[in-house]
Design a protein around this motif. Structure first.
Motif, PDB file in Angstrom:
ATOM      1  N   SER A 101      33.792  38.572  37.329  1.00  0.00           N
ATOM      2  CA  SER A 101      33.340  38.467  36.152  1.00  0.00           C
ATOM      3  C   SER A 101      34.249  39.075  34.967  1.00  0.00           C
ATOM      4  N   MET A 102      34.947  40.119  35.481  1.00  0.00           N
ATOM      5  CA  MET A 102      35.966  40.798  34.667  1.00  0.00           C
ATOM      6  C   MET A 102      37.205  40.619  35.232  1.00  0.00           C
ATOM      7  N   ALA A 103      37.764  39.781  36.036  1.00  0.00           N
ATOM      8  CA  ALA A 103      38.890  39.489  36.391  1.00  0.00           C
ATOM      9  C   ALA A 103      39.691  38.956  35.271  1.00  0.00           C
ATOM     10  N   PRO A 104      40.887  39.131  35.211  1.00  0.00           N
ATOM     11  CA  PRO A 104      41.837  39.772  36.148  1.00  0.00           C
ATOM     12  C   PRO A 104      41.855  41.183  35.896  1.00  0.00           C
ATOM     13  N   THR A 105      41.031  41.735  34.823  1.00  0.00           N
ATOM     14  CA  THR A 105      41.028  43.420  34.448  1.00  0.00           C
ATOM     15  C   THR A 105      40.660  44.186  35.777  1.00  0.00           C
ATOM     16  N   LEU A 106      39.448  43.802  36.208  1.00  0.00           N
ATOM     17  CA  LEU A 106      38.573  44.158  37.404  1.00  0.00           C
ATOM     18  C   LEU A 106      38.431  43.225  38.349  1.00  0.00           C
ATOM     19  N   LYS A 133      51.972  35.743  43.415  1.00  0.00           N
ATOM     20  CA  LYS A 133      50.643  36.628  44.202  1.00  0.00           C
ATOM     21  C   LYS A 133      49.509  36.554  43.195  1.00  0.00           C
ATOM     22  N   PHE A 134      48.456  36.212  43.679  1.00  0.00           N
ATOM     23  CA  PHE A 134      47.387  36.096  42.877  1.00  0.00           C
ATOM     24  C   PHE A 134      45.921  36.295  43.529  1.00  0.00           C
ATOM     25  N   ASP A 135      44.905  36.578  42.840  1.00  0.00           N
ATOM     26  CA  ASP A 135      43.563  36.881  43.322  1.00  0.00           C
ATOM     27  C   ASP A 135      42.553  35.512  43.494  1.00  0.00           C
ATOM     28  N   TYR A 136      41.963  35.398  44.330  1.00  0.00           N
ATOM     29  CA  TYR A 136      41.007  34.194  44.357  1.00  0.00           C
ATOM     30  C   TYR A 136      39.738  34.730  44.735  1.00  0.00           C
ATOM     31  N   GLY A 137      38.600  34.497  44.057  1.00  0.00           N
ATOM     32  CA  GLY A 137      37.483  35.085  44.118  1.00  0.00           C
ATOM     33  C   GLY A 137      36.756  34.640  45.284  1.00  0.00           C
ATOM     34  N   PHE A 138      36.184  35.769  46.088  1.00  0.00           N
ATOM     35  CA  PHE A 138      35.192  35.424  47.165  1.00  0.00           C
ATOM     36  C   PHE A 138      33.898  35.363  46.886  1.00  0.00           C
ATOM     37  N   ILE A 139      33.389  34.151  47.213  1.00  0.00           N
ATOM     38  CA  ILE A 139      31.873  33.960  47.137  1.00  0.00           C
ATOM     39  C   ILE A 139      31.322  33.587  48.416  1.00  0.00           C
ATOM     40  N   PRO A 140      30.428  34.339  48.846  1.00  0.00           N
ATOM     41  CA  PRO A 140      29.935  34.502  50.219  1.00  0.00           C
ATOM     42  C   PRO A 140      29.076  33.124  50.535  1.00  0.00           C
ATOM     43  N   GLU A 141      28.683  32.490  49.833  1.00  0.00           N
ATOM     44  CA  GLU A 141      27.863  31.461  49.945  1.00  0.00           C
ATOM     45  C   GLU A 141      28.915  30.182  50.389  1.00  0.00           C
ATOM     46  N   LYS A 181      47.191  48.467  24.184  1.00  0.00           N
ATOM     47  CA  LYS A 181      47.149  48.864  25.379  1.00  0.00           C
ATOM     48  C   LYS A 181      46.054  47.850  25.915  1.00  0.00           C
ATOM     49  N   VAL A 182      45.031  47.439  25.432  1.00  0.00           N
ATOM     50  CA  VAL A 182      44.152  46.520  25.719  1.00  0.00           C
ATOM     51  C   VAL A 182      44.638  45.039  25.792  1.00  0.00           C
ATOM     52  N   GLN A 183      45.588  44.623  24.769  1.00  0.00           N
ATOM     53  CA  GLN A 183      46.225  43.413  24.868  1.00  0.00           C
ATOM     54  C   GLN A 183      47.101  43.264  25.920  1.00  0.00           C
ATOM     55  N   ASN A 184      47.984  44.197  26.543  1.00  0.00           N
ATOM     56  CA  ASN A 184      48.921  44.317  27.512  1.00  0.00           C
ATOM     57  C   ASN A 184      48.225  43.981  29.007  1.00  0.00           C
ATOM     58  N   GLU A 185      46.909  44.469  28.972  1.00  0.00           N
ATOM     59  CA  GLU A 185      46.020  43.903  30.254  1.00  0.00           C
ATOM     60  C   GLU A 185      45.582  42.639  30.258  1.00  0.00           C
ATOM     61  N   LEU A 186      45.414  41.999  28.906  1.00  0.00           N
ATOM     62  CA  LEU A 186      44.859  40.782  28.846  1.00  0.00           C
ATOM     63  C   LEU A 186      46.065  39.498  28.671  1.00  0.00           C
ATOM     64  N   TRP A 187      47.066  39.818  28.821  1.00  0.00           N
ATOM     65  CA  TRP A 187      48.052  38.436  28.862  1.00  0.00           C
ATOM     66  C   TRP A 187      47.977  38.227  30.210  1.00  0.00           C
ATOM     67  N   MET A 188      47.883  36.722  30.259  1.00  0.00           N
ATOM     68  CA  MET A 188      47.907  35.987  31.585  1.00  0.00           C
ATOM     69  C   MET A 188      49.242  34.966  31.990  1.00  0.00           C
TER      70      MET A 188
END
Length: 503
Positions: A44-49, A64-72, A172-179
């Motif tokens: 829910s906080m990706a990509p920051t966390l 390279k990117f992340d894709y969420g793992f949903i156990p179901e 510094k927050v903005q730099n984290e939130l560019w996608m």
């Protein structure tokens, strides 16, 4: 002799036991009031966390990117090598390629939370904070704090408005939130292996003659007649210009809105120390252009849908040595146009009132670059700002969505996840919060009583598991070394000077 030493031994044992008790007491106190480690379970906080996820490398461009793992969705588990067959809806954030890759799973980020933070000062907007879920107080949640007590909050076209004025994020927050939207350095690696012309979404307009060089990673122009040549971003060739998150399933893109806050960055060289270069970003049908005459002029202009063009900011600069690439950056962010070339910056502020740049509409943005003379463009990147959803997938206006502002009471806070379309937060909670002694809290708020602390550092961001081909990584499922390059501080909040500047 042993009888004479017994009292001394007993005294030593008592002393050791006493120190152990003190150490345990200090440890419990430290954990309860100062610092505690948490593991991020969801995206829910990706990509920051990032929560439990898959490490994916695009087969087309190498992003390279992340894709969420949903156990179901993955009840069958991994194969013997530790890899999963992913959903068919995986989409690359850079080139838009959809695929169903095989990838390894990474556990969620582990973070440190300063639990004593809010004992000493009030929370700040943009803090990443941990709190008890008001509807299920036995669960801890982590979100970004966007609304403070007594404020009226409204989400308009992805931006947060407080008391009818847009809020602007600290640098510094903005730099984290560019996608990412596009990076020319990742132009279709498949083309290289097949010895064919790379396909770039940056395409020549009719009559223009930009050339791809370095397998499409850079662009060059050799124009001696003063004619302007244009490259435009073709969303059909790349990814669509919608505020979707590659961390989520591909089918979410069909309901994702168009974004309008973005940035174009490139490194530009003028071998002859002459020529022009410009970038165009549109918002709500108006084209905003950052123009550079390398002889010494920076200009920002606006072209309305009617075709009328107005210069809204201009600056004379000292000519720079441009035979080597110089950073060129143009961003449209939170009602501010910001144009940078090397050390020089030119800004135009439309103000913080709602609709200061026009009425939001469902218009796909336009992105272009153009130039004249002899020049070379390298490392061209397009980024978008985070987009907070104010409507649900059924077009229903959420709490604090446009036209449905929400006013917070005393000791009430408003929380949103950075992965906005996949976050359960203040916009969605429809049940009253549960307090002690039959006390309840209004639906959608985080009460001060439930604040735990401020997240400030990712100390274990996951292991090295990005693989283009799993057969080359037999140790994939045993990777235990943290990816040190992704350890980072978690930025949030504003200082008093920034608050005063906003006001």
């Amino acid at each position: 002799m042993s009888d004479k030493q017994s009292p001394s031994k007993e005294k030593s044992l008592c002393s050791t036991f006493e120190w152990l008790l003190i150490a345990l007491a200090l440890a419990f106190t430290y954990r309860a009031f100062l610092l505690e480690a948490y593991k991020i379970p969801t995206g829910s906080m990706a990509p920051t966390l990032r929560g439990d996820r898959f490490a994916v490398a695009c087969q087309s461009c190498g992003e390279k990117f992340d894709y969420g793992f949903i156990p179901e969705r993955y009840r069958r588990g991994a194969n013997r090598e530790g890899f999963y067959q992913l959903d068919p809806g995986t989409i690359c954030p850079n080139c838009g390629t959809t695929s169903r890759p095989v990838a390894s799973k990474i556990n969620g980020d582990r973070i440190l939370v300063f639990k004593g933070s809010y004992y000493f000062h009030d929370p700040d907007r943009w803090d990443v904070f941990v709190f008890k879920n008001p509807t299920e107080p036995h669960l801890n949640y982590i979100k970004r704090l966007v609304g403070l007590p007594g404020e009226k909050i409204e989400i308009i076209d992805g931006d947060i408005y407080i008391n009818d004025k847009i809020t602007r994020k600290p640098a510094k927050v903005q730099n984290e939130l560019w996608m990412p939207v596009f990076d020319s350095r990742l132009t279709e690696v498949v083309a290289y292996s097949q010895n064919r012309e790379p396909v770039s979404p940056m395409m020549n307009s009719e009559g223009s003659n930009w050339r791809y060089i370095e397998n499409g990673r850079s662009f060059s122009l050799d124009e001696t007649e003063g004619k302007k040549h244009e490259l435009y971003y073709n969303y059909k060739q790349g990814r669509d210009l919608r505020a979707f998150y590659s961390y989520n399933r591909y089918d979410m893109i069909n309901v994702a809105p168009f974004f309008s806050d973005m940035m174009l960055e490139a490194y530009v060289a003028f071998p002859d120390q002459s020529g022009e270069f410009e970038a165009v970003l549109s918002k709500y049908g108006t084209e905003y252009t950052a123009s550079l005459d390398v002889s010494g002029t920076m200009t920002v202009s606006a072209k309305e849908p009617s075709g009328k063009r107005n210069v809204i900011a201009e600056k004379t600069i000292k000519p720079l040595d441009t035979d080597r690439p110089v950073r060129f950056c143009f961003e449209n962010l939170d009602h501010v146009l910001r144009f940078s070339f090397g050390p020089e910056t030119l800004e135009y502020d439309f103000g913080r009132e709602a609709h200061a740049m026009g009425e939001p509409g469902r218009l796909r943005p336009q992105i272009k670059v153009a130039g004249s003379g002899r020049l070379r463009v390298e490392n061209l990147r397009i980024m978008r700002d985070i987009y907070y959803y104010g409507t649900g997938f059924d077009d229903e206006t959420l709490r604090a969505g446009e036209g449905r502002p929400y006013t917070l009471g005393e000791d009430e806070f408003f929380a949103c996840g950075d992965n906005s379309p996949a976050s359960s937060d203040s916009r969605y909670w429809d049940a009253p919060g549960i307090g002690n002694n039959a006390k309840t809290y209004p639906a959608g708020v985080v009460p001060r009583d439930y604040l735990i602390g401020k997240a400030f550092f990712v100390y274990w961001p996951g292991s090295f598991k990005y693989n283009l081909n799993p057969k080359f990584s037999k140790l994939g499922k045993f990777a235990i070394l943290p990816n040190v390059s992704e350890m980072k501080f978690i930025y949030g909040g504003v200082d008093d000077a920034e608050i005063e500047a906003e006001e």
